[in-house]
Design a protein around this motif. Structure first.
Motif: not given
Length: 137
Positions: A65-81, A111-118
């Motif tokens: 799950x953490x790996x997926x979140x990291x990839x998602x953040x990276x993809x969002x960051x790249x799309x925004x860039x 992302x922080x709240x969602x991952x903390x809850x999980x």
């Protein structure tokens, strides 16, 4: 000490705000993790001795799950860039000001709240499984 108490203690030691401050100060992720491991060595050893195979499977799932979140953040960051580069190029050509920008702070908080809850739910599930197995034994 029970698994629940150990996990709660470790969770309190792993304050995300403190970790973010350490990252902003320039500490590397390896340094942060190693410091945490040294500070909590006895608790981690005790936790390790109490873990069962199904608990290890749950930890593997949380890691994925953490790996997926990291990839998602990276993809969002790249799309925004890419979007910012396109917008910057358009703005330079037409002097247009973009509107309705989504704040990264909001995405970060989500992302922080969602991952903390999980993670908390996963830890509580591990505790519940451990306690129920002890009660049935």
């Amino acid at each position: 000490m029970s698994i629940t108490k150990i996990l709660n203690s470790l969770e309190k030691s792993w304050e995300r705000d403190d970790i973010l401050l350490n990252i902003k100060k320039g500490l590397g992720t390896d340094e942060i993790v190693n410091e945490f491991l040294v500070k909590n060595e006895s608790k981690i050893k005790e936790l390790n001795s109490l873990l069962r195979p199904e608990d290890i499977d749950l930890f593997n799932q949380v890691e994925q799950l953490s790996t997926c979140e990291s990839k998602l953040i990276n993809e969002i960051k790249n799309l925004n860039y890419l979007k910012n580069n396109e917008n910057h190029h358009i703005l330079n050509q037409k002097n247009i000001v973009p509107s309705n920008r989504v704040s990264f702070k909001k995405i970060s908080l989500f992302m922080i709240n969602w991952s903390n809850k999980f993670v908390v739910i996963a830890l509580l599930t591990i505790s519940a499984i451990a306690l129920s197995k002890q009660a049935w034994a």
